[in-house]
Design a protein around this motif. Sequence first.
Motif, PDB file in Angstrom:
ATOM      1  N   PHE B 115       0.836  -1.209   0.000  1.00  0.00           N
ATOM      2  CA  PHE B 115       0.000   0.000   0.000  1.00  0.00           C
ATOM      3  C   PHE B 115       0.869   1.256   0.000  1.00  0.00           C
ATOM      4  O   PHE B 115       2.065   1.203   0.274  1.00  0.00           O
ATOM      5  N   ASP B 116       0.272   2.391  -0.325  1.00  0.00           N
ATOM      6  CA  ASP B 116       0.973   3.678  -0.303  1.00  0.00           C
ATOM      7  C   ASP B 116       0.870   4.302   1.080  1.00  0.00           C
ATOM      8  O   ASP B 116      -0.027   3.975   1.851  1.00  0.00           O
ATOM      9  N   TYR B 117       1.768   5.205   1.387  1.00  0.00           N
ATOM     10  CA  TYR B 117       1.777   5.843   2.709  1.00  0.00           C
ATOM     11  C   TYR B 117       2.485   7.184   2.625  1.00  0.00           C
ATOM     12  O   TYR B 117       3.024   7.555   1.586  1.00  0.00           O
ATOM     13  N   GLN B 118       2.478   7.914   3.728  1.00  0.00           N
ATOM     14  CA  GLN B 118       3.199   9.189   3.829  1.00  0.00           C
ATOM     15  C   GLN B 118       4.449   8.949   4.672  1.00  0.00           C
ATOM     16  O   GLN B 118       4.387   8.193   5.637  1.00  0.00           O
ATOM     17  N   PRO B 119       5.573   9.621   4.356  1.00  0.00           N
ATOM     18  CA  PRO B 119       6.780   9.413   5.156  1.00  0.00           C
ATOM     19  C   PRO B 119       6.530   9.812   6.611  1.00  0.00           C
ATOM     20  O   PRO B 119       5.981  10.878   6.856  1.00  0.00           O
ATOM     21  N   GLY B 120       6.921   8.953   7.543  1.00  0.00           N
ATOM     22  CA  GLY B 120       6.702   9.235   8.961  1.00  0.00           C
ATOM     23  C   GLY B 120       5.595   8.383   9.559  1.00  0.00           C
ATOM     24  O   GLY B 120       5.439   8.323  10.773  1.00  0.00           O
ATOM     25  N   PRO B 209      10.852   7.556  11.753  1.00  0.00           N
ATOM     26  CA  PRO B 209       9.802   8.373  11.126  1.00  0.00           C
ATOM     27  C   PRO B 209      10.187   9.840  10.971  1.00  0.00           C
ATOM     28  O   PRO B 209       9.787  10.491  10.010  1.00  0.00           O
ATOM     29  N   MET B 210      10.977  10.367  11.904  1.00  0.00           N
ATOM     30  CA  MET B 210      11.404  11.776  11.794  1.00  0.00           C
ATOM     31  C   MET B 210      12.286  11.962  10.564  1.00  0.00           C
ATOM     32  O   MET B 210      12.220  12.990   9.888  1.00  0.00           O
ATOM     33  N   LEU B 211      13.106  10.966  10.304  1.00  0.00           N
ATOM     34  CA  LEU B 211      13.933  11.002   9.091  1.00  0.00           C
ATOM     35  C   LEU B 211      13.018  11.061   7.867  1.00  0.00           C
ATOM     36  O   LEU B 211      13.259  11.813   6.925  1.00  0.00           O
ATOM     37  N   GLY B 212      11.948  10.287   7.920  1.00  0.00           N
ATOM     38  CA  GLY B 212      10.966  10.290   6.834  1.00  0.00           C
ATOM     39  C   GLY B 212      10.359  11.669   6.638  1.00  0.00           C
ATOM     40  O   GLY B 212      10.224  12.145   5.511  1.00  0.00           O
ATOM     41  N   VAL B 213       9.999  12.331   7.744  1.00  0.00           N
ATOM     42  CA  VAL B 213       9.407  13.666   7.663  1.00  0.00           C
ATOM     43  C   VAL B 213      10.416  14.642   7.060  1.00  0.00           C
ATOM     44  O   VAL B 213      10.086  15.443   6.180  1.00  0.00           O
ATOM     45  N   ALA B 214      11.673  14.551   7.515  1.00  0.00           N
ATOM     46  CA  ALA B 214      12.715  15.462   7.019  1.00  0.00           C
ATOM     47  C   ALA B 214      12.943  15.274   5.523  1.00  0.00           C
ATOM     48  O   ALA B 214      13.044  16.241   4.766  1.00  0.00           O
ATOM     49  N   LYS B 219      12.220  17.204  -0.005  1.00  0.00           N
ATOM     50  CA  LYS B 219      11.740  16.858  -1.329  1.00  0.00           C
ATOM     51  C   LYS B 219      10.686  17.860  -1.806  1.00  0.00           C
ATOM     52  O   LYS B 219      10.622  18.203  -2.987  1.00  0.00           O
ATOM     53  N   ALA B 220       9.893  18.367  -0.851  1.00  0.00           N
ATOM     54  CA  ALA B 220       8.861  19.347  -1.182  1.00  0.00           C
ATOM     55  C   ALA B 220       9.460  20.730  -1.406  1.00  0.00           C
ATOM     56  O   ALA B 220       8.756  21.653  -1.801  1.00  0.00           O
ATOM     57  N   CYS B 228      16.295  18.878  13.877  1.00  0.00           N
ATOM     58  CA  CYS B 228      16.100  17.473  14.238  1.00  0.00           C
ATOM     59  C   CYS B 228      16.779  17.230  15.575  1.00  0.00           C
ATOM     60  O   CYS B 228      17.994  17.402  15.680  1.00  0.00           O
ATOM     61  N   VAL B 229      16.017  16.852  16.576  1.00  0.00           N
ATOM     62  CA  VAL B 229      16.607  16.574  17.881  1.00  0.00           C
ATOM     63  C   VAL B 229      16.336  15.110  18.220  1.00  0.00           C
ATOM     64  O   VAL B 229      15.187  14.697  18.363  1.00  0.00           O
TER      65      VAL B 229
END
Lengths: 117, 324
Positions: B115-120, B209-214, B219-220, B228-229
Amino acid sequence: MSLFERIGGAPAMDAAVNIFYRKVLADERISHFFETVDMERQAAKQKAFLTMVLGGPNHYSGLDMRKAHAGMNLSQVHFDAVLEHLAATLSQLGVVAEDIAQIAAVAESVKADVLNQ
Amino acid sequence: MAQVEFNRQIFELEEGANLLSALEERGLNPHRGCGAGVCQGCLVQVLEGTIPPRAQEGLSSQQTAQGLVMACMCSVAGPLRAQTPSQPSVRYASEVLRQRWLKGDILQLCVSKPFDYQPGQFVRIFATEGAGAELHGVGRCYSLASLPQEAHLEFHIRVLPNGQMSQYLAHIPLGSPLLLQGPMGRCFYQARSLAQPLLLAAIGTGMAPMLGVARAALKAGHTGPIYCVMGAKEETGLYPLPGLHQIAAAPNVRIFYIVQQAGLYSDTYEVGDIYRKIHALLPDMRGQQAYICGAPSFVQKLKKQCFLAGANLTDIFADAFLPS
């Protein structure tokens, strides 16, 4: 037009909750009551409370108020603290003193339920 | 008349009918709250169909992205498919593609992507064949460390000596089937502007997941500062995240490692308290966004700290991981 509509209706309640809840959490007299509560759920309840006192559409009942605050051993000091923050929040949102007094009276009307009297 | 499907029950409703009332009449009521579009007590998740704007007024962008609506404010405007917004119940078949040790007890697990997902976001993994009876029907949540456009799902899993599921995943043969549920989680990139300052704070495996958000932010084309802490009790709790060096190379990204107790390599991180570090770094969080991942106590304490520092509730996204 109700005060609720004049302030900006439901969307304005988001801003109001952010101001109001922050004041409540920063107040040592009452902040300990909120130590363990879920912030989102608490914010939703406060939004409903603010909507009610501003005369917006709500289904707030005295019984809910009584049930929600039962067993918390709340006193006049705690109630006054919340009322203070309510008034300060409204003033920050640009509500005039006259209206704030009227809103405070609505909030006073649930005091007996909140303090389990 | 419009066809409405709720939790797989199908019925016909007049156009303009109130969704909450219709669900109540059929005993499918989620929850009635204020009934006035304020308290969000009656949220349902729309999978397909037209959503009137009023039904999402005041919801956060992450709620609207998930198709959540307030049923009390939702008048039916055509065919609609919706469900109770609990954890998604469908389980997808997947397959183990690769395992590798990253550092110490952190396992990198790659599986096929159903399935598809959002980073994080994160996924619940269910054991299948070869699992002991104690793991039958048991699911554990793991955060996704891969990017959505990548062909597989990647997890970073802390393998504990007595962790039944993590031990199972560390030793499962390649090609074995797994069942997945998801994606879940609220920590995905959703800045209100590209210039908005972002705090990404995590302890333990919440860093993935924080890496995914970053990565999603960069990318955006995010231009605002990204702090990032990453925190851990001991230095063994920090582990190298694949792809982190690319993130760290971006001019608007600053990465901080905070460890509570000094260890052998204390020149590679700061020793101290993560809450104090974040407070010193961002004393005024007005207009900023916070993404928080980790143990429930950490998440709750930091959420409150960010809020008191001025961040709006709708700008704070948090996922709490229970120790597995």
